[in-house]
Design an enzyme around this catalytic site. Sequence first.
Site, PDB file in Angstrom:
ATOM      1  N   PRO A  93      41.967  39.874  49.105  1.00  0.00           N
ATOM      2  CA  PRO A  93      41.321  40.461  47.808  1.00  0.00           C
ATOM      3  C   PRO A  93      40.510  41.757  48.170  1.00  0.00           C
ATOM      4  CG  PRO A  93      40.955  38.338  47.881  1.00  0.00           C
ATOM      5  CD  PRO A  93      41.390  38.593  49.229  1.00  0.00           C
ATOM      6  N   ARG A 158      63.480  47.269  48.303  1.00  0.00           N
ATOM      7  CA  ARG A 158      64.057  48.094  47.446  1.00  0.00           C
ATOM      8  C   ARG A 158      64.398  49.526  48.008  1.00  0.00           C
ATOM      9  NH1 ARG A 158      64.398  46.865  42.339  1.00  0.00           N
ATOM     10  NH2 ARG A 158      64.105  48.792  41.511  1.00  0.00           N
ATOM     11  N   ASP A 173      63.983  56.600  40.750  1.00  0.00           N
ATOM     12  CA  ASP A 173      63.670  57.916  40.731  1.00  0.00           C
ATOM     13  C   ASP A 173      62.392  58.001  39.717  1.00  0.00           C
ATOM     14  OD1 ASP A 173      66.733  59.665  41.223  1.00  0.00           O
ATOM     15  OD2 ASP A 173      65.120  58.635  42.801  1.00  0.00           O
TER      16      ASP A 173
HETATM   17  C1  9D3 Z   1      34.960  34.405  45.545  1.00  0.00           C
HETATM   18  C2  9D3 Z   1      35.652  34.820  46.637  1.00  0.00           C
HETATM   19  N1  9D3 Z   1      36.890  34.894  46.465  1.00  0.00           N
HETATM   20  C3  9D3 Z   1      37.444  36.324  46.807  1.00  0.00           C
HETATM   21  C4  9D3 Z   1      37.581  37.278  45.724  1.00  0.00           C
HETATM   22  C5  9D3 Z   1      37.700  34.039  47.359  1.00  0.00           C
HETATM   23  C6  9D3 Z   1      39.246  34.190  47.431  1.00  0.00           C
HETATM   24  C7  9D3 Z   1      39.857  33.864  46.420  1.00  0.00           C
HETATM   25  C8  9D3 Z   1      41.323  33.957  46.363  1.00  0.00           C
HETATM   26  C9  9D3 Z   1      39.794  34.313  48.452  1.00  0.00           C
HETATM   27  C10 9D3 Z   1      41.092  34.412  48.640  1.00  0.00           C
HETATM   28  C11 9D3 Z   1      41.900  34.256  47.695  1.00  0.00           C
HETATM   29  C12 9D3 Z   1      43.362  34.496  47.584  1.00  0.00           C
HETATM   30  N2  9D3 Z   1      44.017  35.650  47.492  1.00  0.00           N
HETATM   31  C13 9D3 Z   1      44.561  36.353  48.109  1.00  0.00           C
HETATM   32  O1  9D3 Z   1      44.481  35.967  49.452  1.00  0.00           O
HETATM   33  C14 9D3 Z   1      44.830  37.579  47.867  1.00  0.00           C
HETATM   34  C15 9D3 Z   1      44.743  38.419  46.865  1.00  0.00           C
HETATM   35  C16 9D3 Z   1      44.336  38.445  45.552  1.00  0.00           C
HETATM   36  O2  9D3 Z   1      43.569  37.261  45.377  1.00  0.00           O
HETATM   37  N3  9D3 Z   1      44.447  39.234  44.743  1.00  0.00           N
HETATM   38  C17 9D3 Z   1      45.035  40.363  45.029  1.00  0.00           C
HETATM   39  N4  9D3 Z   1      45.600  40.762  46.040  1.00  0.00           N
HETATM   40  C18 9D3 Z   1      45.638  39.765  47.065  1.00  0.00           C
HETATM   41  S1  9D3 Z   1      46.324  39.780  48.612  1.00  0.00           S
HETATM   42  C19 9D3 Z   1      45.813  38.226  49.000  1.00  0.00           C
END
Ligand code: 9D3
Length: 250
Positions: A93, A158, A173
């Site tokens: 995230p 893609r 495009d």
């Molecule tokens: C309270 C802390 N959380 C972070 C926002 C903990 C947490 C929640 C969910 C940590 C990891 C996750 C799982 N999500 C991903 O691994 C993830 C993700 C996402 O949740 N949103 C956008 N892109 C991505 S890429 C990996």
Amino acid sequence: MRFDVVSLFPEMFSALTEWGVTGRAYQRGLTSLRLWNPRDYAHDPRKTVDDRAYGGGPGMVMMAKPLEDTVEAIKAEHQSSGVQTGPICLLAPQGERFSQKIAKDILSYGNLTLICGRYEAVDQRFVDRTVDLQLSIGDFVVSGGELPAMTMMDAVIRLIPGVLGDEDSAAQDSFINGLLDHPHYTRPEIYAEIPVPDVLLGGHHAKIMDWRRQESLKLTSRLRPDLIEDARKNGLLSEEDERFLLLLLK
Ligand code: 9D3
């Protein structure tokens, strides 16, 4: 393009390999995917890959060692099969926002390793020692890295030459040109008392192209003015486009 994906839920990737455009690309050998389960690299009989966080707090943390051993196995496999190892990418995230530009960069690397996190987090020592970049798909929370990984892989696949037919390439495009797509219509000619715009029925190709361009410009300046700025900076707007945009403001 070869992907190596590290995931505790490798079966999820059949969504990519078995369906639609990406499924066909995979079955035609235009892209390859190897799945690696860090559980296979756990060190104890219980196959432990996560543990509680030092300092306390909710949720478990993925252990560094099984992940690092998985990536070592991937690199060894690359060596023995003559693959140039690309970047090691953690889906997270807090990562950099994925974009069409990053999709193009990844395609040019030829290989990408994607690490899908589960639980609350990944041990920072794995991130510091092994991860080259962290990517996110946006500011919202999903339950793990698998869906983000598949989203990114779809965007890259893609772009592989030969994956899209001519019809789809043209459609593509419209993001490459930096603007939002124009509206589309199909039969019937009148639906819920709403007719298809006249210009689309006339068969005048140049007029249709102009109308679509102007609709794209209208939609983009209304919904995503930031994209108009980017398109301008990238030299994607003609003098005619600029004249039309000025008219819109009046
Ligand atoms: C309270 C802390 N959380 C972070 C926002 C903990 C947490 C929640 C969910 C940590 C990891 C996750 C799982 N999500 C991903 O691994 C993830 C993700 C996402 O949740 N949103 C956008 N892109 C991505 S890429 C990996």
